[in-house]
Design a protein around this motif. Structure first.
Motif, PDB file in Angstrom:
ATOM      1  N   TYR A 181       0.845  -1.192  -0.011  1.00  0.00           N
ATOM      2  CA  TYR A 181       0.188  -0.019   0.004  1.00  0.00           C
ATOM      3  C   TYR A 181       0.988   1.388  -0.005  1.00  0.00           C
ATOM      4  O   TYR A 181       0.817   1.831  -0.592  1.00  0.00           O
ATOM      5  CB  TYR A 181      -0.318   0.001   1.289  1.00  0.00           C
ATOM      6  N   ILE A 182       1.890   0.980   0.821  1.00  0.00           N
ATOM      7  CA  ILE A 182       3.024   2.301   1.380  1.00  0.00           C
ATOM      8  C   ILE A 182       3.555   2.692  -0.314  1.00  0.00           C
ATOM      9  O   ILE A 182       3.748   3.429  -0.861  1.00  0.00           O
ATOM     10  CB  ILE A 182       3.719   2.332   2.021  1.00  0.00           C
ATOM     11  N   MET A 183       3.867   1.675  -0.933  1.00  0.00           N
ATOM     12  CA  MET A 183       4.933   1.636  -2.476  1.00  0.00           C
ATOM     13  C   MET A 183       4.049   1.885  -3.940  1.00  0.00           C
ATOM     14  O   MET A 183       3.877   2.798  -3.874  1.00  0.00           O
ATOM     15  CB  MET A 183       5.313   0.253  -2.573  1.00  0.00           C
ATOM     16  N   GLY A 184       1.927   1.566  -3.511  1.00  0.00           N
ATOM     17  CA  GLY A 184       1.560   2.415  -3.896  1.00  0.00           C
ATOM     18  C   GLY A 184       1.595   4.380  -3.679  1.00  0.00           C
ATOM     19  O   GLY A 184       1.460   4.312  -5.050  1.00  0.00           O
ATOM     20  N   ARG A 185       1.769   4.514  -2.913  1.00  0.00           N
ATOM     21  CA  ARG A 185       1.190   6.014  -2.538  1.00  0.00           C
ATOM     22  C   ARG A 185       2.007   6.183  -3.038  1.00  0.00           C
ATOM     23  O   ARG A 185       2.058   7.765  -3.779  1.00  0.00           O
ATOM     24  CB  ARG A 185       0.963   6.762  -1.023  1.00  0.00           C
ATOM     25  N   PRO A 221       5.505  -8.944  -7.101  1.00  0.00           N
ATOM     26  CA  PRO A 221       4.712  -9.223  -7.571  1.00  0.00           C
ATOM     27  C   PRO A 221       3.303  -8.260  -7.142  1.00  0.00           C
ATOM     28  O   PRO A 221       2.298  -7.566  -7.270  1.00  0.00           O
ATOM     29  CB  PRO A 221       4.043 -10.196  -7.763  1.00  0.00           C
ATOM     30  N   GLU A 222       3.514  -8.662  -6.197  1.00  0.00           N
ATOM     31  CA  GLU A 222       2.397  -7.808  -4.589  1.00  0.00           C
ATOM     32  C   GLU A 222       2.178  -6.275  -5.178  1.00  0.00           C
ATOM     33  O   GLU A 222       1.855  -5.776  -5.150  1.00  0.00           O
ATOM     34  CB  GLU A 222       3.032  -8.270  -3.426  1.00  0.00           C
ATOM     35  N   ASP A 223       3.800  -5.775  -4.720  1.00  0.00           N
ATOM     36  CA  ASP A 223       3.949  -3.700  -4.714  1.00  0.00           C
ATOM     37  C   ASP A 223       3.489  -3.647  -6.464  1.00  0.00           C
ATOM     38  O   ASP A 223       3.061  -2.165  -6.383  1.00  0.00           O
ATOM     39  CB  ASP A 223       5.732  -3.582  -4.536  1.00  0.00           C
ATOM     40  N   ILE A 224       3.960  -4.310  -7.532  1.00  0.00           N
ATOM     41  CA  ILE A 224       3.792  -4.245  -8.855  1.00  0.00           C
ATOM     42  C   ILE A 224       2.260  -4.480  -9.167  1.00  0.00           C
ATOM     43  O   ILE A 224       2.052  -2.943  -9.963  1.00  0.00           O
ATOM     44  CB  ILE A 224       4.518  -5.251 -10.382  1.00  0.00           C
ATOM     45  N   ALA A 271       2.702 -13.136 -14.803  1.00  0.00           N
ATOM     46  CA  ALA A 271       1.709 -12.670 -14.816  1.00  0.00           C
ATOM     47  C   ALA A 271       1.105 -11.412 -13.435  1.00  0.00           C
ATOM     48  O   ALA A 271      -0.054 -10.752 -13.224  1.00  0.00           O
ATOM     49  CB  ALA A 271       1.286 -14.169 -13.191  1.00  0.00           C
ATOM     50  N   ALA A 272       1.844 -10.583 -12.742  1.00  0.00           N
ATOM     51  CA  ALA A 272       1.303  -9.430 -12.256  1.00  0.00           C
ATOM     52  C   ALA A 272       1.225  -8.285 -13.510  1.00  0.00           C
ATOM     53  O   ALA A 272       0.895  -7.238 -13.205  1.00  0.00           O
ATOM     54  CB  ALA A 272       2.965  -9.074 -11.105  1.00  0.00           C
TER      55      ALA A 272
END
Length: 231
Positions: free
Chosen positions: A32-36, A54-57, A95-96
């Motif tokens: 979430y923080i990386m998204g912001r 993959p989760e951050d991407i 996949a991401a």
């Protein structure tokens, strides 16, 4: 190269890519923080994002409509290579859905003793239309990356391999040689702390540049300031 991939590269041309990464040992470790962070970079004028896992991407791609250079850092006991080291990480990244996948393209052996040339031929055969970026440390590695069919080459690993340890960063000499002697887009990455350094790299003719720690790692930024006032 497909017209779609060419369009992606053109989106990055002449602009700044911001690396939004935090490892488990860092205070900002959170998709979430990386998204912001990515959204803040977008608002600041970034043309692309470089991200790990993959989760951050996936979170970043929900947050901003910018091309993403994706990588997957995983440590293996039999190799010093940790940036997208095996096909398992490549599969997870595909996949991401990052527009570009980055991997260590230094001359070191990958897990299970596999050289880059064998590994990347397998990767390219499996994913012929995916854009790939080579994270390199030396000119010979960049030249091989071009021969193998990488779409971009970066100076990312300069100073971070045993053979290049102690190299002054940013490595303008390597950037300039890549620009003059290679035919694929060059990405300036590694050791860019100040806007003046970014401008100097761009003036050499690189396609784009990545800045990470100086923008998105406040712990490291704070350390630089506190070091300046310590007795």
């Amino acid at each position: 190269m497909t017209s779609c991939n060419q369009k992606i590269l053109e989106q990055l041309r002449g602009g700044l890519i911001v690396s939004c990464q935090a490892l488990k040992s860092e205070p900002l470790y959170s998709s979430y923080i990386m998204g912001r962070m990515a959204f803040a970079a977008f608002e600041g004028g970034a043309v692309g994002i470089r991200a790990n896992t993959p989760e951050d991407i996936a979170e970043i791609k929900k947050t901003v409509e910018l091309p993403v250079i994706g990588l997957y850092k995983v440590d293996y006991p039999d190799s010093g290579i940790y940036i997208t080291p095996t096909m398992q990480e490549v599969d997870a990244l595909v996949a991401a859905g990052p527009e570009i996948i980055a991997m260590d393209a230094t001359d070191r052996l990958r897990p299970e003793g596999k050289p880059l040339s064998d590994f990347f031929r397998e990767v390219r055969a499996k994913y012929p239309d995916q854009l790939f970026m080579a994270d390199t440390a030396s000119f010979e590695e960049g030249r091989l990356a071009q021969e193998l069919g990488f779409d971009l080459v970066g100076t990312t690993m300069s100073g971070y391999t045993p053979a290049t340890e102690g190299t002054s960063l940013p490595n303008y000499e390597l950037m300039e040689r890549y620009v003059k002697e290679l035919d694929i887009p060059v990405v300036a990455e590694g050791g860019i702390w100040y806007p003046e350094q970014l401008k100097q790299a761009m003036d050499l003719g690189v396609w784009t540049a990545v800045v990470g720690t100086a923008i998105t790692r406040p712990r490291d930024i704070t350390k630089r300031f506190t070091a300046a006032i310590r007795p």
